[in-house]
Design a protein around this motif. Structure first.
Motif, PDB file in Angstrom:
ATOM      1  N   GLU A 180       1.271   6.457  -6.438  1.00 28.79           N
ATOM      2  CA  GLU A 180       0.731   8.028  -6.530  1.00 28.79           C
ATOM      3  C   GLU A 180       0.748   9.180  -6.895  1.00 28.79           C
ATOM      4  O   GLU A 180       0.918   9.907  -7.476  1.00 28.79           O
ATOM      5  N   ILE A 181       1.553   9.302  -5.816  1.00 31.68           N
ATOM      6  CA  ILE A 181       1.699  10.839  -5.412  1.00 31.68           C
ATOM      7  C   ILE A 181       2.771  11.302  -6.258  1.00 31.68           C
ATOM      8  O   ILE A 181       3.287  12.344  -6.707  1.00 31.68           O
ATOM      9  N   LEU A 201      -7.008  11.779  -3.190  1.00 29.25           N
ATOM     10  CA  LEU A 201      -5.860  10.205  -2.689  1.00 29.25           C
ATOM     11  C   LEU A 201      -6.374  10.664  -1.003  1.00 29.25           C
ATOM     12  O   LEU A 201      -6.510   9.088  -0.688  1.00 29.25           O
ATOM     13  N   GLU A 222       0.915  -1.291  -0.374  1.00 34.81           N
ATOM     14  CA  GLU A 222       0.056  -0.394   0.332  1.00 34.81           C
ATOM     15  C   GLU A 222       0.617   1.224  -0.321  1.00 34.81           C
ATOM     16  O   GLU A 222       0.405   2.082  -0.787  1.00 34.81           O
ATOM     17  N   ARG A 223       1.950   1.206   0.886  1.00 41.86           N
ATOM     18  CA  ARG A 223       2.860   1.974   0.080  1.00 41.86           C
ATOM     19  C   ARG A 223       3.446   2.428  -0.597  1.00 41.86           C
ATOM     20  O   ARG A 223       3.532   3.837  -0.533  1.00 41.86           O
ATOM     21  N   LEU A 244      -8.221   7.512   0.857  1.00 33.34           N
ATOM     22  CA  LEU A 244      -8.287   6.718   2.681  1.00 33.34           C
ATOM     23  C   LEU A 244      -9.389   6.432   3.270  1.00 33.34           C
ATOM     24  O   LEU A 244      -9.080   5.885   4.054  1.00 33.34           O
ATOM     25  N   ARG A 254       2.356   1.624  -3.383  1.00 37.88           N
ATOM     26  CA  ARG A 254       1.035   1.934  -4.466  1.00 37.88           C
ATOM     27  C   ARG A 254       0.734   3.774  -4.102  1.00 37.88           C
ATOM     28  O   ARG A 254       0.685   4.396  -5.138  1.00 37.88           O
ATOM     29  N   LEU A 255       0.983   4.735  -2.572  1.00 41.13           N
ATOM     30  CA  LEU A 255       0.523   5.175  -2.119  1.00 41.13           C
ATOM     31  C   LEU A 255       1.616   6.088  -3.611  1.00 41.13           C
ATOM     32  O   LEU A 255       1.574   7.623  -3.384  1.00 41.13           O
TER      33      LEU A 255
END
Length: 422
Positions: free
Chosen positions: A205-206, A256, A198-199, A260, A201-202
């Motif tokens: 994304e960022i 984003l 997940e980190r 969450l 992926r984030l």
């Protein structure tokens, strides 16, 4: 085999052994006291000896049954080897005490090389008491065979069988404990892998949204600063692009954050979020939405609140698109071990058996199943529709990393409407 007995030494097991001693010793004491064929002094001496044996058991059992090593058990039976023949010499009925001593031997002493000699000594003392009382004769030999040799053989066989069972139970308990630890370790590893994924992926994304947008803003600001004094028109156009890029970046940031945690749940409870959702739907569509909350509010995981709020949002979206309803009722119910949400409309309804396709309700169902819950859709043509989700208050253990089976879209879509997006 280790020096410790493998028997279960929990409080319930200890009570069972105490009861066995009482069941054998109390009737034996009554029988000795009631035996008028011997004098009162002999009876009192026999009862005293029996009391000493029981007290010795009470003292040693606390050490052995609580997890002590077999040295206490060996010491216990070494003392009994002295007291037991004295009891037999005074009161032959004392041989009944073997019904308690034999099971104790297989509990308090773990190794056969110590068990077997102690067992032979006890039965030899019993045989000696019979010969001392009746003399050596065919009758006595037959009685010794029946009351000593046969029970000795049965005791050894039964002891071996029970010892094998206890060893198997001990190995099984050890294996279960190891499997439990391994399962917990795998669950933690899976959770950590999920968090890491997940980190990543984030981060992606960022990087692909916010970081690129900030880079563009920085470049546009630098270009505008360079051309501001030379060409105001060009600088103005660059500032327009900069503003548009900043707005797009802000929208990406909000997207984003919304992915969450829903904005409606930020700093608020689920009931409040549903109340605002209902008021917003009534304001935007004109369809009256009522909210009913039942039961005490236990502490539900955040993932459960998010899933239920998403369910209500999707159900109300479906009502607005397809149901042509005049009223909607949202019911939130809290029970001891689950929380349930039901969204019921009085719209046109549909026949679940004829539906093929749709993804909105399938998303609700997938989310509910992912949290260990259930999703039920009830509808009839002209009779409205009810979407109900029940979720446990304890979230399931995190899934281990690896391939996951795809959902059965055909069977799941059976309970959804025939519209292309539901």
């Amino acid at each position: 085999m280790a020096g410790h007995s493998t028997v279960d030494r929990g409080p319930r097991s200890r009570v069972g052994w105490h009861v066995l001693v009482g069941v054998v010793a109390l009737p034996l004491a009554v029988a000795i006291a009631a035996n008028t064929t011997v004098g009162l002094g002999q009876r009192l001496l026999a009862l005293g000896t029996l009391a000493v044996i029981v007290a010795w058991y009470a003292l040693v059992s606390r050490q052995v049954m609580a997890g002590g090593d077999e040295r206490w058990g060996t010491l216990y039976f070494a003392a009994l080897a002295v007291a037991f023949p004295l009891l037999l010499a005074i009161a032959p009925l004392g041989g009944a005490l073997m019904f308690a001593l034999c099971p104790q031997l297989f509990v308090m002493v773990a190794r056969w090389r110590i068990r077997l000699p102690l067992l032979l000594i006890l039965y030899a003392e019993l045989a000696w008491a019979m010969f001392a009382r009746s003399g050596v004769s065919r009758y006595t030999l037959a009685m010794v065979g029946v009351t000593v040799l046969v029970p000795l053989t049965v005791t050894i066989l039964l002891g071996a069988y029970l010892t094998g069972i206890r060893e198997q139970n001990h190995k099984r308990a050890t294996l279960i404990e190891e499997l439990t630890r391994t399962r917990a370790a795998l669950a933690r590893a899976g959770h950590e892998a999920g968090v890491h994924a997940e980190r990543e992926r984030l981060a992606a994304e960022i990087h692909d949204t916010l970081a690129q947008g900030f880079t563009s803003i920085l470049m546009l600001a630098q270009a505008a600063r360079t051309t501001l004094h030379r060409d105001v028109t060009a600088a103005d156009g660059q500032l327009d692009i900069l503003e548009r890029t900043a707005r797009e970046n802000l929208a990406e940031a909000r997207s984003l954050i919304a992915a969450l945690a829903p904005v409606d749940l930020t700093g608020r409870g689920l009931a409040d979020a549903l109340e605002r959702l209902a008021a917003r739907h009534t304001r935007d569509t004109g369809t009256r939405v009522e909210l009913s909350v039942g039961g005490d509010r236990p502490g539900a995981p955040t993932a459960t609140d998010v899933a239920l709020l998403r369910t209500a949002q999707e159900a109300l979206a479906n009502v607005g698109k397809h149901a042509d309803a005049t009223g909607v009722r949202i019911e939130l119910r809290h029970e001891d071990d689950l929380v349930a949400l039901a969204v019921t409309d009085d719209g046109q309804g549909f026949d679940p058996d004829t539906v093929r396709g749709g993804y909105g309700l399938l998303g609700i169902r997938t989310r509910a199943h992912g949290l260990g819950g259930t999703c039920t859709v009830r509808s009839t043509p002209g009779g409205g529709t009810t979407v109900q989700v029940e979720l446990p208050l304890t979230t399931p253990e995190p899934a281990l990393p690896g391939p996951h089976p795809l959902p059965d879209l055909t069977s799941a879509a059976m309970t959804e409407r025939a519209e292309p997006r539901r």
